[in-house]
Design a protein around this motif. Structure first.
Motif, PDB file in Angstrom:
ATOM      1  N   ASN A 120     -20.107  18.217  -8.071  1.00 59.45           N
ATOM      2  CA  ASN A 120     -19.549  19.680  -7.806  1.00 59.45           C
ATOM      3  C   ASN A 120     -19.856  20.563  -7.586  1.00 59.45           C
ATOM      4  O   ASN A 120     -19.483  21.804  -7.286  1.00 59.45           O
ATOM      5  CB  ASN A 120     -18.433  19.555  -8.732  1.00 59.45           C
ATOM      6  N   LEU A 121     -21.211  21.118  -7.634  1.00 63.83           N
ATOM      7  CA  LEU A 121     -21.757  22.537  -7.627  1.00 63.83           C
ATOM      8  C   LEU A 121     -21.446  23.007  -6.292  1.00 63.83           C
ATOM      9  O   LEU A 121     -20.995  24.099  -6.292  1.00 63.83           O
ATOM     10  CB  LEU A 121     -23.235  22.226  -7.516  1.00 63.83           C
TER      11      LEU A 121
ATOM     12  N   LEU B 206     -33.842  22.753 -17.926  1.00 65.04           N
ATOM     13  CA  LEU B 206     -32.420  24.380 -17.354  1.00 65.04           C
ATOM     14  C   LEU B 206     -30.792  23.834 -17.711  1.00 65.04           C
ATOM     15  O   LEU B 206     -30.707  24.267 -17.932  1.00 65.04           O
ATOM     16  CB  LEU B 206     -32.997  24.278 -16.354  1.00 65.04           C
ATOM     17  N   ASP B 207     -30.877  21.668 -18.034  1.00 64.61           N
ATOM     18  CA  ASP B 207     -29.764  21.869 -17.586  1.00 64.61           C
ATOM     19  C   ASP B 207     -29.361  21.359 -18.741  1.00 64.61           C
ATOM     20  O   ASP B 207     -28.660  20.385 -18.444  1.00 64.61           O
ATOM     21  CB  ASP B 207     -30.023  20.636 -16.632  1.00 64.61           C
TER      22      ASP B 207
ATOM     23  N   ALA C 267     -17.705  23.727  -6.012  1.00 66.99           N
ATOM     24  CA  ALA C 267     -18.094  24.560  -7.270  1.00 66.99           C
ATOM     25  C   ALA C 267     -17.989  26.258  -5.846  1.00 66.99           C
ATOM     26  O   ALA C 267     -17.161  27.103  -5.599  1.00 66.99           O
ATOM     27  CB  ALA C 267     -18.259  25.381  -8.122  1.00 66.99           C
TER      28      ALA C 267
ATOM     29  N   PHE D 121     -13.647  23.415 -12.784  1.00 67.69           N
ATOM     30  CA  PHE D 121     -13.510  21.993 -12.402  1.00 67.69           C
ATOM     31  C   PHE D 121     -14.206  20.955 -14.191  1.00 67.69           C
ATOM     32  O   PHE D 121     -13.979  21.576 -14.939  1.00 67.69           O
ATOM     33  CB  PHE D 121     -15.571  21.522 -11.947  1.00 67.69           C
TER      34      PHE D 121
ATOM     35  N   VAL E 271     -26.684  27.930  -3.397  1.00 62.09           N
ATOM     36  CA  VAL E 271     -26.060  27.353  -4.569  1.00 62.09           C
ATOM     37  C   VAL E 271     -26.994  26.493  -4.894  1.00 62.09           C
ATOM     38  O   VAL E 271     -28.263  25.931  -6.171  1.00 62.09           O
ATOM     39  CB  VAL E 271     -24.692  27.466  -5.196  1.00 62.09           C
TER      40      VAL E 271
ATOM     41  N   ASP F 149     -25.018  17.725 -11.262  1.00 60.88           N
ATOM     42  CA  ASP F 149     -23.871  17.962 -11.013  1.00 60.88           C
ATOM     43  C   ASP F 149     -23.664  18.066  -9.565  1.00 60.88           C
ATOM     44  O   ASP F 149     -23.618  18.720  -8.726  1.00 60.88           O
ATOM     45  CB  ASP F 149     -22.820  19.201 -11.343  1.00 60.88           C
TER      46      ASP F 149
ATOM     47  N   SER G 158     -16.063  18.987 -15.043  1.00 56.54           N
ATOM     48  CA  SER G 158     -17.882  19.431 -15.145  1.00 56.54           C
ATOM     49  C   SER G 158     -18.013  21.170 -15.426  1.00 56.54           C
ATOM     50  O   SER G 158     -19.278  20.811 -15.551  1.00 56.54           O
ATOM     51  CB  SER G 158     -18.709  18.174 -14.410  1.00 56.54           C
ATOM     52  N   TYR G 159     -17.489  21.239 -15.369  1.00 59.28           N
ATOM     53  CA  TYR G 159     -17.446  22.897 -15.195  1.00 59.28           C
ATOM     54  C   TYR G 159     -18.315  23.710 -14.004  1.00 59.28           C
ATOM     55  O   TYR G 159     -17.564  24.753 -13.147  1.00 59.28           O
ATOM     56  CB  TYR G 159     -17.955  23.765 -16.536  1.00 59.28           C
ATOM     57  N   ALA G 160     -19.176  22.662 -13.487  1.00 55.86           N
ATOM     58  CA  ALA G 160     -19.822  22.929 -12.324  1.00 55.86           C
ATOM     59  C   ALA G 160     -20.205  24.188 -11.971  1.00 55.86           C
ATOM     60  O   ALA G 160     -20.161  25.106 -11.236  1.00 55.86           O
ATOM     61  CB  ALA G 160     -19.483  22.721 -10.813  1.00 55.86           C
ATOM     62  N   LEU G 161     -20.891  25.048 -13.118  1.00 57.58           N
ATOM     63  CA  LEU G 161     -21.647  26.207 -13.395  1.00 57.58           C
ATOM     64  C   LEU G 161     -23.052  25.883 -12.705  1.00 57.58           C
ATOM     65  O   LEU G 161     -23.207  25.403 -12.623  1.00 57.58           O
ATOM     66  CB  LEU G 161     -21.518  26.621 -15.144  1.00 57.58           C
ATOM     67  N   PHE G 162     -23.515  27.399 -12.743  1.00 59.27           N
ATOM     68  CA  PHE G 162     -24.849  27.433 -11.444  1.00 59.27           C
ATOM     69  C   PHE G 162     -25.948  27.822 -12.766  1.00 59.27           C
ATOM     70  O   PHE G 162     -25.720  28.975 -12.834  1.00 59.27           O
ATOM     71  CB  PHE G 162     -24.430  28.855 -10.766  1.00 59.27           C
ATOM     72  N   ASN G 163     -26.951  26.938 -12.655  1.00 58.26           N
ATOM     73  CA  ASN G 163     -27.527  27.537 -14.184  1.00 58.26           C
ATOM     74  C   ASN G 163     -28.488  28.216 -13.833  1.00 58.26           C
ATOM     75  O   ASN G 163     -29.284  28.330 -14.312  1.00 58.26           O
ATOM     76  CB  ASN G 163     -28.086  25.458 -13.981  1.00 58.26           C
TER      77      ASN G 163
ATOM     78  N   GLN H 285     -31.251  25.436  -7.278  1.00 56.13           N
ATOM     79  CA  GLN H 285     -31.375  24.519  -8.317  1.00 56.13           C
ATOM     80  C   GLN H 285     -32.600  23.451  -7.602  1.00 56.13           C
ATOM     81  O   GLN H 285     -32.391  22.797  -9.135  1.00 56.13           O
ATOM     82  CB  GLN H 285     -29.883  23.964  -8.729  1.00 56.13           C
TER      83      GLN H 285
END
Lengths: 374, 268
Positions: free
Chosen positions: B165-166, B266-267, B169, A97, B184, B163, A99-104, B188
């Motif tokens: 898109n999370l 965190l973000d 993803a 993506f 996910v 985000d 926005s990368y959409a990594l799981f923080n 979050q």
């Protein structure tokens, strides 16, 4: 899902096969048509780019392949199987993506392992695959960090690793380098290209950056307003655009619109409203009985001289209106006597005088410009 | 300009105003706190020496503990149910588009601005007209009305900063929609869910008005118990109880704020 090899691929070792096919696909959101009945065939192992201005439907096309959107009409075939109505989690494609959409809430390692863990892969093969993916994107040292502790470029690498660790049939990249600064973008372009060659996976990239598309892709589809304008290799797209939009969008060009005064197979004579007559070679897909046409001349194909050149091509007198020094080149705006303005690129070593009063001749060969259907 | 240590007094009128306002807000609470340690037989403004006798008498008061039990029962049950419903409501309102969504969203957050007295009266009239007997469960139901709204608001604001898109993803990597939610989206959202719950919890243990209209069947939450005792003259053990309640609420609120802060860092 991704481990299964479709019979179409195993049978034809020598012949390239279609990995992704879009047949008459369209997508509407209420009244708006984002994608308007397109056909697309992406070959196995190809680096394919979808290029276009924002809002042209390129991201929607990618989302249709990924399964985040369902086509309004038409069929989507991935590795020989129709997938039009298959939800995203059952498709053997993976997306990077913008926005990368990594799981923080997960470490880099856990982010990359997510797909494998969902598939229920055993612990030791999974660790091996994750380690391989980390090495591939040169992020071994960061495996225990959290995404918040990474820079933009590093996040990009993790996003790539998280997708390719699943060994998808097709990698989908949505403006993958859009959020990076120029220098980093250049570096990542090289890395993307290397990754593609190493892995042999089909890459489908969406971008609005024509330079990025030209330098990375095997083939490019140029989209505009929900339609595909042209599909071809970077060289075909640049040298032989088939529509005025493609000629204008890919690189710089001068477009001269006019009425066809004379036409045969090799040459067209076009009369502009200002009275300039231009000789041009017709583009490949040009219909024979055309009334109006657009001539596209690349700025670097035009020569400036103080004496009229001897060969009979297109030659017009005028004067230089504006000059910009770009290091290796001079970017000039030439005002023709007939009224049109041309953008011209000249090597900066030419010893011509650029005073705005000096008459100058702008000339180019008919074979160096292209007449397109208006 | 550290007038806290008494080293120097403020030199501007803004400084003085600040002191006056803080005194106005926290003066009564400080007086309450100080007199909870007063060694006197009954309530008096005369300071008669330091003592913990009112705290001792409080801890020997069985009725107070029964009231505390009721309060905690109401708060925990109402918050637990609201946390699930409020989170689902926030996710649903963020993710899906349906006709009348704006009205639905507005209606769900309305309990935040409706006066408590209206909620209390409306609930009582409704229960009476349906012939539902008042009990501790009717308090739980009435508390859920505002708990739900507070939790949904806090979770919504967190969802808005995530985000978009999370979830896609996660689906893209092979997770089913349920797995994407559990593995996910919920992790979050967890700091916001916990923060919303703590906020709702504090509001619930603090509530007098709605509880007093909807309590029945012997249920007697702490604020009701305090109110009924105060009417027959103030005893310093109520001071002691108030101090303990302030400390407990303050700690919970601080924890909620800390969790919200942590989730926002965190973000970055």
């Amino acid at each position: 899902m991704s481990q299964t090899v479709s019979p179409a691929i195993s049978q034809s070792a020598d012949r390239r096969v279609a990995d992704v096919e879009l047949c008459q696909v369209s997508k509407s959101f209420g009244e708006d048509t984002a994608v308007n009945t397109i056909d697309l065939t992406i070959q196995e192992g190809e680096f394919f780019s979808i290029l276009g201005p924002s809002g042209c439907g390129k991201t929607t096309t990618l989302r249709l392949i990924a399964g985040f959107e369902q086509p309004t009409t038409g069929k989507i075939i991935i590795q020989g199987q129709e997938m039009s109505r298959t939800p995203a989690h059952r498709r053997s494609v993976n997306t990077v993506f913008q926005s990368y959409a990594l799981f923080n809430h997960m470490t880099v390692k856990d982010n990359i392992a997510f797909g494998l863990r969902i598939k229920g892969m055993g612990r030791s093969p999974m660790q091996q695959r994750v380690a391989d993916a980390l090495r591939l994107v040169k992020m071994e040292a960061f495996s225990n960090r959290y995404p918040a502790q990474l820079s933009g470029g590093q996040k990009q690498r993790v996003a790539l690793a998280r997708a390719l660790v699943n060994r998808p049939a097709v990698m989908l990249l949505d403006e993958p380098l859009g959020a990076l600064d120029l220098k980093l973008r250049k570096e990542m372009q090289v890395e993307l290209s290397n990754l593609h060659q190493q892995l042999g996976i089909t890459f489908v990239m969406v971008t609005h950056d024509q330079e990025e598309a030209l330098s990375l892709s095997d083939r490019i589809a140029v989209m505009n307003d929900g339609n595909i304008e042209q599909i071809g290799s970077p060289k075909e797209i640049y040298d032989h655009p088939t529509t005025p939009f493609v000629a204008d969008f890919i690189g710089d060009t001068n477009l001269l619109k006019g009425v066809v005064a004379f036409a045969d197979h090799h040459l067209l004579k076009i009369q502009t409203p200002e009275g300039t007559t231009v000789l041009a070679q017709p583009s490949a897909n040009m219909p024979a009985d055309l009334k109006t046409a657009v001539v596209s001349v690349r700025p670097e194909k035009i020569h400036l001289s103080q004496e009229p050149p001897p060969d009979e091509g297109n030659c017009y007198s005028g004067y230089v209106k504006h000059v910009m020094y770009l290091g290796t080149h001079l970017h000039c705006v030439v005002q023709l006597q007939t009224g049109e303005c041309l953008t011209v690129m000249q090597p900066s070593r030419t010893g011509l005088s650029w005073a705005s009063t000096t008459p100058i001749y702008a000339s180019w060969l008919p074979t160096d410009c292209l007449a397109l259907a208006a | 300009m550290s007038f806290l240590g008494g080293l120097s007094l403020p030199k501007t009128w803004q400084g003085w105003l600040t002191i006056v306002l803080f005194g106005f807000m926290y003066g009564p609470i400080m007086v309450l706190g100080i007199y909870s340690f007063n060694d006197s037989r009954r309530y008096t403004s005369v300071w008669q020496g330091f003592s913990l006798r009112w705290y001792e008498s409080l801890f020997q008061d069985a009725r107070i503990f029964r009231a505390l039990q009721d309060t905690l029962f109401v708060a925990i049950v109402a918050v637990a149910i609201s946390s699930v419903l409020g989170t689902l409501m926030a996710i649903g309102l963020c993710k899906y588009y349906f006709p009348g969504k704006g009205i639905y969203r507005g209606a769900s957050y309305l309990p935040l601005i409706i006066p408590d007295i209206s909620i209390a009266v409306a609930t009582l009239v409704f229960l009476a007209s349906m012939a539902i007997p008042l009990s501790i469960w009717t308090i739980v139901a009435a508390h859920m009305v505002f708990c739900l709204a507070y939790i949904a608001v806090v979770v919504s604001s967190r969802l808005g900063s995530l985000d978009p898109n999370l979830e896609e993803a996660a689906l893209d990597l092979g997770a089913t929609p349920t797995q994407a939610l559990i593995k996910v989206l919920l992790p979050q959202l967890m700091p916001a869910i916990v923060a919303g719950c703590l906020l709702a919890f504090v509001l619930s243990i603090d509530d007098l008005l709605i509880s007093s209209f909807t309590a029945g069947g012997g249920a007697n939450p702490l604020p009701l118990e305090i109110f009924s005792r105060i009417r027959n003259g103030v005893k310093p053990d109520m001071n002691a109880l108030s101090v303990l309640l302030i400390l407990a609420s303050g700690m919970i609120a601080a924890l909620a704020e800390y969790l919200r802060y942590k989730s926002s860092t965190l973000d970055r």
